[in-house]
Enzyme design. Sequence first.
Site, PDB file in Angstrom:
ATOM      1  N   HIS A   1    -129.413  20.707  -4.203  1.00  0.00           N
ATOM      2  CA  HIS A   1    -129.950  19.586  -3.422  1.00  0.00           C
ATOM      3  C   HIS A   1    -128.961  19.128  -2.344  1.00  0.00           C
ATOM      4  O   HIS A   1    -129.059  18.011  -1.848  1.00  0.00           O
ATOM      5  CB  HIS A   1    -130.340  18.398  -4.329  1.00  0.00           C
TER       6      HIS A   1
ATOM      7  N   ASP B   1    -132.678  28.602   0.818  1.00  0.00           N
ATOM      8  CA  ASP B   1    -133.378  29.789   0.325  1.00  0.00           C
ATOM      9  C   ASP B   1    -133.616  30.805   1.441  1.00  0.00           C
ATOM     10  O   ASP B   1    -133.361  32.002   1.289  1.00  0.00           O
ATOM     11  CB  ASP B   1    -134.736  29.383  -0.277  1.00  0.00           C
TER      12      ASP B   1
HETATM   13 MG    MG Z   1    -139.418  27.950  -3.310  1.00  0.00          MG
END
Ligand code: MG
Length: 363
Positions: A17, A154
């Site tokens: 996060h 990501d």
């Molecule tokens: Mg995802």
Amino acid sequence: MTLVASAPGRVNLIGEHTDYNRGLCLPLALPQRTTVTLTPRPDLLLRLTSAQEDEGWEGPVDERPRSWAAYVAGVVAVLRDDGLEVPGLDASVDSDVPLGAGLSSSAALECAVATGVAGLLGLDLEDPVVRRRLARACIRAETEYVGAPTGGMDQTVAMLGRPGHALLLDFDDDGVSPVGLPLEDAGLVLLVVDTRVRHTLTGGSYGDRRSECADAAAALGVASLREVSLADVDRLDDDILRRRARHIVTENARVRDSVVALEAGDWTALAALLDASHVSMRDDFDISCRELDLAVETARAAGALGARMTGGGFGGSAVGLVPNTTVDEVRRTVTAAFADAGLRLPAYLVAIPGGAARVDSVG
Ligand code: MG
Ligand code: ADP
């Protein structure tokens, strides 16, 4: 013409996060990948199928699907918005990245599509500037088009990951630095435990954390939590905001310390940082769950040097640093603990740092 492209899932070693807080993280690309087979069409239609989904989707490039197809149509729409002449496409998807397991099947899908489109249009995928542009498009597709308010970790690691390495990502200056991960030489395995609790089924708490972090930064009068110290955090009156901010500040420090530990070959220090990261996510950031805590505690008790939940939280996967002589014992013990607790049995995979998105074939 038919082009096949693929992109990897990822596991985040540490730094959770932090991406949307202009912070630091240390993910690696997985050997598990999503593959897309693309055939350009003479019209502006998309016809999409996936081996992982029962329903396909068909519609014009400017229509917004409400199913999984939005991840594909979103990338096409954003790349078109970015000035690329993306044609209509027949696309079929297949993947061995588990969906919703916190291993980023979503970015694997987006980045496979973006890379395939780039290949069709003749963009230079050797050029890191092109790869960063594609990663940005995939981030936009996920946040603006699908509506998942995730950071950029990501897609960045799916586009830029390197075999044998983790990537230190700095979301303050967009820095990307490969960090060697010689697990095999050290006799270690990064074991991923997929709890099979699907985070998409458990509500919109990810977005809540994102707004709490924004609120904490606003209360401290800064643009992002990257700028604050622990002493600043202690000035927050609100207990929830203080704990959220403390996680981000201490997690950034743990990412930095992890890089130092890896560079020194100090796996014990790295393992201790993984443990501390889990405690911070469990107690300060409140994103763990019973299954993740059980996986982490049992793996530790059975011989993992260190372990933590990984990914956005509320389900998904844990990752442990395990001596390769102990991997079978750790798996057996974790599975037995889940069975004893009456939980669905977990799945396992070994995270060997793999390569970035690529064009696999053109025919
Ligand atoms: Mg995802
Ligand atoms: P994660 O990225 O951790 O796997 P997300 O909730 O971010 O979890 O993304 C999972 C979603 O991405 C799936 O529910 C589906 O909509 C889409 N998706 C990912 N991989 C595929 C695939 N191979 N085929 C179809 N849809 C996929």
